[in-house]
Design an enzyme around this catalytic site. Structure first.
Site, PDB file in Angstrom:
ATOM      1  N   ASP A 159       0.836  -1.202   0.000  1.00  0.00           N
ATOM      2  CA  ASP A 159       0.000   0.000   0.000  1.00  0.00           C
ATOM      3  C   ASP A 159       0.874   1.257   0.000  1.00  0.00           C
ATOM      4  OD1 ASP A 159      -2.457  -1.629   0.488  1.00  0.00           O
ATOM      5  OD2 ASP A 159      -1.381  -2.048   2.331  1.00  0.00           O
ATOM      6  N   HIS A 187      -4.697  -3.438   6.255  1.00  0.00           N
ATOM      7  CA  HIS A 187      -4.499  -3.717   4.819  1.00  0.00           C
ATOM      8  C   HIS A 187      -5.857  -4.148   4.269  1.00  0.00           C
ATOM      9  CE1 HIS A 187      -2.868  -4.969   1.036  1.00  0.00           C
ATOM     10  NE2 HIS A 187      -3.279  -6.215   1.224  1.00  0.00           N
TER      11      HIS A 187
END
Ligand code: NAD
Ligand code: LMR
Length: 326
Positions: A159, A187
């Site tokens: 990410d 996440h």
């Protein structure tokens, strides 16, 4: 030549591992003077496929690859390992959220946490990639009471890298020109990619892009990137995931650059009001293998609400697996 390091990889016949193993053997982890011994864990039904991958690894004739061991027993795979990449777990398909995987994957991490507790080196670095990564890391941590919580991290580097790439493209610079990116939280789509502290060639990122782009393009693109990849290729990310796993583990060993930080899923110590004990992605600096959550960042209302929403999701996930937390 240095002493070989022992590296365990679970889900070794899967698509992320297929991108990772050759890079481990080629010195892309800790350099081309660092030999490795690979300890590969798979389930029995994937052993034939794994044997094919081992033929290919051997066919690289890598001078760094000293030995490969394969097993379906975590107690064998994790024996005296320095590093463990916990990848083996079911991936999501179209229409699923990562948390939908908990029912299938949670037990894997309870079982593997116990094995790591019993046989891994006491300073082992364990990176959980299998989804939902934060809560799986929490489960593994709770099942390894003789290891420290600091032995565990969950992968939020993918990410983080996605955020670097999106912002760099928008500003017409290279990703290396972007510093102090932050991914807060889980996440999952509730993660909060925050640009309030990010710099582009030393300038505040939010002075270079408009608020509308930040809120309506940047945040959702990073949050939903995994879904977009599944939609486009029919399978979840693999090359970028393996790359991020290497990045996160390498920084953990080699430290962060002066003036910069990375995002990493670690056990919350209560910083920024995030419930102590959750595995939550924070900005961290790393020195001599020690990970420290960056302190003292100013958090405005916009950020606080998003950080809280991701914390709440992690609390719900923790509640769903409380029977595995001992
Ligand atoms: P994959 O299905 O290609 O491979 C998974 C492998 O794990 C399979 O070979 C399977 O046999 C093996 N496996 C299953 N149970 C196991 C167990 N108990 N022990 C050892 N091995 C086991 O999946 P993939 O694409 O490689 O993805 C693996 C996981 O990583 C998924 O959960 C996926 O969602 C996750 N992922 C996370 C991130 C992240 O940023 N955190 C990024 C990409 C993928
Ligand atoms: C990703 O972010 O690409 C992975 O977590 C895979 C997924 O399920 O999206």
């Amino acid at each position: 030549m240095k002493t070989p390091i022992d590296v365990a990889v679970t889900g070794a016949a899967g698509q992320i591992s297929y991108q990772l193993l050759f890079r481990l053997a080629a010195g892309n982890f800790l350099g081309n003077d660092q030999p490795v011994i690979l300890h590969l864990l798979e389930i029995p039904s994937a052993m034939d496929a794994l044997k094919g991958i081992i033929m290919e690894l051997n066919d690289c004739a890598s001078p760094l690859l000293h030995r490969i061991e394969i097993t379906d027993d975590p107690m064998v795979a994790f024996k005296n390992v320095d590093f463990a990449f916990l990848i083996g777990a079911k991936p999501r398909g179209p229409g699923m959220e990562r948390r939908d995987l908990l029912a299938d994957n949670a037990n894997i991490f309870a079982h593997q946490g116990k094995a790591l507790n019993a046989v891994a080196r006491r300073d082992v670095k364990i990176l959980v990639t299998g989804n939902p990564a934060n809560t799986n890391a929490l489960i593994a941590m709770h099942n390894a009471p003789d290891l420290k919580p600091e032995n565990f991290s969950a992968m939020s580097r993918l990410d983080h890298n996605r955020g670097l790439a999106q912002l760099a493209e928008k500003c017409g610079v290279l990703p290396l020109d972007v510093k102090n990116m932050i991914i807060w939280g889980n996440h999952s789509t509730s993660q909060y990619p925050d640009l309030h502290h990010t710099k582009v060639k030393g300038q505040d990122a939010l002075s270079l892009v408009d608020q509308r782009w930040f809120e309506q393009q940047f945040i959702p693109t990073v949050q939903d990137r995994g879904t977009a990849i599944i939609k486009a290729r029919g399978q979840s990310s693999a090359g970028s995931a393996a790359h991020a796993a290497l990045d996160q583990m390498r920084n953990w060993v080699q430290g962060t650059e002066a003036g910069d930080w990375v995002s990493m899923g670690v056990r919350s110590d209560g910083s920024y009001g995030i419930k102590k004990g959750l595995v939550y992605s924070f900005p961290v600096t790393i020195e001599n293998g020690k990970v420290s959550i960056v302190q003292g960042l100013t958090i405005n209302k916009f950020s606080a609400e998003r950080m809280k929403a991701s914390e709440n999701e992690l609390k719900e996930e923790r509640e769903a697996v409380k029977h595995l937390l001992g």
